[in-house]
Design an enzyme around this catalytic site. Structure first.
Site, PDB file in Angstrom:
ATOM      1  N   TYR A 147       0.870  -0.648  -0.076  1.00  0.00           N
ATOM      2  CA  TYR A 147       0.015  -0.212  -0.130  1.00  0.00           C
ATOM      3  C   TYR A 147       1.135   1.347  -0.595  1.00  0.00           C
ATOM      4  O   TYR A 147       1.739   1.381   0.734  1.00  0.00           O
ATOM      5  CB  TYR A 147      -1.030   0.072   1.680  1.00  0.00           C
ATOM      6  CG  TYR A 147      -1.421   1.704   1.044  1.00  0.00           C
ATOM      7  CD1 TYR A 147      -2.878   1.877   0.686  1.00  0.00           C
ATOM      8  CD2 TYR A 147      -1.711   2.208   2.824  1.00  0.00           C
ATOM      9  CE1 TYR A 147      -3.547   2.223   0.257  1.00  0.00           C
ATOM     10  CE2 TYR A 147      -2.498   3.421   3.087  1.00  0.00           C
ATOM     11  CZ  TYR A 147      -3.464   3.509   1.564  1.00  0.00           C
ATOM     12  OH  TYR A 147      -4.247   4.632   1.794  1.00  0.00           O
ATOM     13  N   ASP A 242       9.249   2.877  -0.734  1.00  0.00           N
ATOM     14  CA  ASP A 242       8.216   3.980   0.294  1.00  0.00           C
ATOM     15  C   ASP A 242       8.618   2.964   2.105  1.00  0.00           C
ATOM     16  O   ASP A 242       7.959   1.823   2.141  1.00  0.00           O
ATOM     17  CB  ASP A 242       7.241   3.254   0.245  1.00  0.00           C
ATOM     18  CG  ASP A 242       5.720   3.899   0.973  1.00  0.00           C
ATOM     19  OD1 ASP A 242       6.050   4.178   1.436  1.00  0.00           O
ATOM     20  OD2 ASP A 242       4.541   3.365   0.531  1.00  0.00           O
ATOM     21  N   LYS A 270       4.384   8.519   9.018  1.00  0.00           N
ATOM     22  CA  LYS A 270       4.450   8.794   9.828  1.00  0.00           C
ATOM     23  C   LYS A 270       5.458   8.899  11.662  1.00  0.00           C
ATOM     24  O   LYS A 270       5.243   9.989  11.242  1.00  0.00           O
ATOM     25  CB  LYS A 270       4.416   6.669   9.819  1.00  0.00           C
ATOM     26  CG  LYS A 270       3.229   6.513   9.437  1.00  0.00           C
ATOM     27  CD  LYS A 270       3.222   4.781   9.215  1.00  0.00           C
ATOM     28  CE  LYS A 270       1.925   4.496   8.077  1.00  0.00           C
ATOM     29  NZ  LYS A 270       0.864   4.629   8.785  1.00  0.00           N
TER      30      LYS A 270
HETATM   31  N1  PMP Z   1       2.541   4.295   2.304  1.00  0.00           N
HETATM   32  C1  PMP Z   1       3.216   3.347   3.033  1.00  0.00           C
HETATM   33  C2  PMP Z   1       4.341   1.906   3.244  1.00  0.00           C
HETATM   34  C3  PMP Z   1       1.663   3.532   3.940  1.00  0.00           C
HETATM   35  O1  PMP Z   1       1.991   2.433   5.406  1.00  0.00           O
HETATM   36  C4  PMP Z   1       1.071   4.766   4.333  1.00  0.00           C
HETATM   37  C5  PMP Z   1      -0.372   4.620   5.454  1.00  0.00           C
HETATM   38  N2  PMP Z   1      -0.077   3.719   5.829  1.00  0.00           N
HETATM   39  C6  PMP Z   1       0.911   5.408   2.894  1.00  0.00           C
HETATM   40  C7  PMP Z   1       2.399   5.018   1.756  1.00  0.00           C
HETATM   41  C8  PMP Z   1       0.504   6.577   3.258  1.00  0.00           C
HETATM   42  O2  PMP Z   1       0.371   7.196   4.099  1.00  0.00           O
HETATM   43  P1  PMP Z   1      -0.871   8.242   4.389  1.00  0.00           P
HETATM   44  O3  PMP Z   1      -1.665   7.819   5.525  1.00  0.00           O
HETATM   45  O4  PMP Z   1      -0.076   9.488   5.719  1.00  0.00           O
HETATM   46  O5  PMP Z   1      -1.696   8.917   3.749  1.00  0.00           O
END
Ligand code: PMP
Length: 433
Positions: A147, A242, A270
């Protein structure tokens, strides 16, 4: 009108549903996967959350990862209050942005240049645009089960097997966008290799969670990351890690430090915002300099580098070192996992733990899980029963089988022991049903 009376989560959820879509601002919070009423929280202290119903939970969600120092860490709180008293947003540059930039770079030396944004989604969306601008190519390779937030091009997955030209996973994503996203199974090194043989020179970027957290914790097979690095290098493709979730969580320096592989771009979020909305992307100077105002790739944000979020991020990263937070949280994760492995031996349930650093998932299945197809075979009904038993017993875990749980440096041995006892009781209960 905001009421200060204690209200039950059910009452609050009923009210929320009359104004917020589905009663929430982010879908996973609605408990759709596990059923039941989502718990409304009103306070968090260290490893614990207190609900509006005045029940205390040991928290393993930690705001989906950011709170590695636990809730309301005194140093972070003090720093945020001090900044709030000076002003929360100026719409100008402030000294805090470069300060956090250098701090991040200390943990992630692959980041020569950085840009702060407000969410992981924005970081990924902007990193992809930058990679496309840099390479002058459109195709993005991603992996099933990873994701990356909700940019259009990332809301695409594929059926099992090798490559498929993407079908949109969400309504509202034009097929014309989705067709530029090519999806492979996680860990399917050979399929990516074959694809690159004929199409490698058209791929702008390969993006992945170098340790996957978003189908539950799944590790890269030996050679997977190395091969992607090599393919990208040989074809002029931008390798994007990511690390929004894995940054500071599988290792202080993310998966790239854990596995010794240098991506071209990295997305973070995060932990770097310490619980406030901050995220970032960064990497090779030559690629990052494609961004406006230096280069032709446009990207901007009214609240980007927001002083309050920067202050929280700086305090968090400083405390990460000062409190040796990563190592403590990892030790506590290892204790929980080894205690769990001891206890689940006695059950007939197909149940196992996969973990990395300060992240772990309890899967209701046997055998090591390496890609989404295998994970989909987990016993979701058993998980959901287990989940509600745990919730009832005062342990707050991620409300889905396909998510990671997180540890903070504030989880004590007593928290771990209590969690293990509650897990054992929950398993006994569902086994007897
Ligand atoms: N990339 C990864 C690997 C994530 O785990 C997340 C959110 N869980 C995101 C992108 C998206 O981040 P946000 O919810 O702050 O938009």
């Amino acid at each position: 009108m905001i009421s200060t009376d204690t209200q039950s989560s059910q009452t609050l959820f009923d009210t929320a549903q009359t104004i917020l879509v589905g009663g929430v601002d982010s879908p996973v919070r609605a408990f759709k996967s596990v059923g039941g009423t989502p718990v409304f929280m009103k306070e968090g202290h260290g490893a614990h959350l207190i609900s509006e119903d005045n029940k205390t939970y040991i928290d393993y969600v930690l705001s989906w990862g950011p709170m590695i120092l636990g809730h309301a860490d005194p140093v972070v709180t003090k720093s945020v209050i001090a900044q709030a008293q000076k002003g929360t947003s100026f719409g100008t540059s402030s000294a805090l942005e470069a300060e956090l930039g250098f701090l991040v770079q200390r943990f992630f030396p692959s980041i020569e240049k950085i840009r702060f944004v407000s969410s992981g989604t924005e970081a990924v969306m902007s990193a992809i645009r930058t990679a496309r601008g840099f390479t002058n190519r459109d195709t993005i390779v991603k992996f099933n089960g990873c994701y990356h937030g909700h940019p259009d091009s990332m809301l695409v997955s594929a059926g099992s097997g090798a490559l498929t030209f993407g079908q949109p996973d969400s309504a509202g994503v034009p097929k014309d966008f989705a067709k530029h996203t090519v999806v492979f199974e996680y860990n399917d090194t050979e399929a990516v290799k074959n694809y690159f043989k004929t199409n490698g020179n058209e791929v702008a970027a390969v993006i992945l969670e170098p340790v996957c957290g978003n189908m539950g914790v799944v590790l890269p097979n030996p050679g997977f990351l190395e091969t992607l690095r090599e393919l990208c290098t040989n074809h002029g493709t931008v390798l994007i890690f990511d690390e929004v979730m894995t940054g500071f969580r599988v290792h202080e320096g993310g998966a790239q430090a854990l596995y010794g592989i240098k991506p071209d771009l990295t997305c973070l979020g995060k932990v770097i915002g310490g619980g406030l909305p901050a995220a970032a992307f960064g990497g090779q100077k030559e690629i990052m300099d494609q961004l406006a105002p230096v280069g032709p790739v446009y990207q901007a944000g009214t609240l980007s580098g927001n002083p309050l979020a920067m202050a929280a991020g700086i305090a968090t990263l400083q405390q990460l070192t000062a409190q040796q937070a990563f190592q403590t949280a990892k030790n506590q994760t290892d204790k929980l996992v080894s205690g769990l492995n001891d206890r689940i031996k006695t059950f007939n349930w197909p149940i196992q733990v996969q973990n990395c650093g300060t992240m772990f998932t309890i899967f209701f299945s046997k055998g090591s899980l390496t890609q989404l197809d295998e994970i989909k075979t987990c016993d979701k009904r058993a998980f959901n029963r287990f989940y509600h038993e745990m919730l009832e017993s005062g342990v707050y875990m991620a409300p889905s089988q396909f998510e990671a749980n997180f540890m903070s440096n504030k989880h004590t041995d007593t928290d771990i022991e209590q969690t293990l006892n509650n897990i054992e009781k929950a398993l006994q209960k569902i086994e007897s049903l």
